[in-house]
Design a protein around this motif. Sequence first.
Motif, PDB file in Angstrom:
ATOM      1  N   THR A   7       0.841  -1.117   0.032  1.00 10.65           N
ATOM      2  CA  THR A   7       0.050  -0.004  -0.096  1.00 10.65           C
ATOM      3  C   THR A   7       0.960   1.419  -0.004  1.00 10.65           C
ATOM      4  O   THR A   7       1.868   1.085   0.130  1.00 10.65           O
ATOM      5  CB  THR A   7      -0.925   0.037   1.188  1.00 10.65           C
ATOM      6  N   ALA A   8       0.331   2.345  -0.246  1.00  9.13           N
ATOM      7  CA  ALA A   8       0.980   3.623  -0.125  1.00  9.13           C
ATOM      8  C   ALA A   8       1.557   3.925   1.267  1.00  9.13           C
ATOM      9  O   ALA A   8       2.624   4.466   1.403  1.00  9.13           O
ATOM     10  CB  ALA A   8       0.077   4.729  -0.552  1.00  9.13           C
ATOM     11  N   ASP A   9       0.837   3.553   2.300  1.00  8.92           N
ATOM     12  CA  ASP A   9       1.371   3.734   3.590  1.00  8.92           C
ATOM     13  C   ASP A   9       2.723   2.772   4.027  1.00  8.92           C
ATOM     14  O   ASP A   9       3.834   3.393   4.375  1.00  8.92           O
ATOM     15  CB  ASP A   9       0.428   3.310   4.790  1.00  8.92           C
ATOM     16  N   LEU A  11       4.889   2.081   1.396  1.00 12.52           N
ATOM     17  CA  LEU A  11       6.022   2.870   0.627  1.00 12.52           C
ATOM     18  C   LEU A  11       6.339   4.031   1.266  1.00 12.52           C
ATOM     19  O   LEU A  11       7.601   4.446   1.270  1.00 12.52           O
ATOM     20  CB  LEU A  11       5.533   3.041  -0.824  1.00 12.52           C
ATOM     21  N   ALA A  12       5.653   4.754   1.979  1.00 12.22           N
ATOM     22  CA  ALA A  12       5.882   5.827   2.683  1.00 12.22           C
ATOM     23  C   ALA A  12       6.806   5.848   4.086  1.00 12.22           C
ATOM     24  O   ALA A  12       7.636   6.673   4.484  1.00 12.22           O
ATOM     25  CB  ALA A  12       4.757   6.708   3.149  1.00 12.22           C
ATOM     26  N   LYS A  24      12.232  -0.442   1.274  1.00 16.39           N
ATOM     27  CA  LYS A  24      12.892   0.307   0.579  1.00 16.39           C
ATOM     28  C   LYS A  24      14.122  -0.197  -0.073  1.00 16.39           C
ATOM     29  O   LYS A  24      14.569   0.271  -1.208  1.00 16.39           O
ATOM     30  CB  LYS A  24      13.252   1.593   1.140  1.00 16.39           C
ATOM     31  N   ARG A  27      13.193  -1.592  -3.644  1.00 13.20           N
ATOM     32  CA  ARG A  27      12.507  -0.654  -4.658  1.00 13.20           C
ATOM     33  C   ARG A  27      13.863  -0.244  -5.810  1.00 13.20           C
ATOM     34  O   ARG A  27      14.780   0.182  -5.180  1.00 13.20           O
ATOM     35  CB  ARG A  27      12.172   0.490  -4.073  1.00 13.20           C
TER      36      ARG A  27
END
Length: 98
Positions: A7-9, A11-12, A24, A27
Amino acid sequence: MSYHEITADMLADEAYKIKGVLLKSQRKNPKDNVPSKAPITWLVSGRLTKELGTIGGLSFYANNLFFYEPYLKSSTSNTLMQRNTGSFSFGVELFFNL
């Protein structure tokens, strides 16, 4: 194998881990085409030959005697890779002198 929806959370969050691996670190930019590096893998092979006079001979051979197929950490990601898969072989050769 387990599936994790990213999810975006996730990734953040810089410290988010999936099974102990930082998200991370996984990626990668697809435009970075870095070649992977692997250490030298030593294989042991053997051949035993018996000559039968001037007619010919018989040989027994075996490749990758110790069946060494190590899992190694890739230099480009945290994924394990395996080398020398299927390299074990053995057999008998007959040869004739003409």
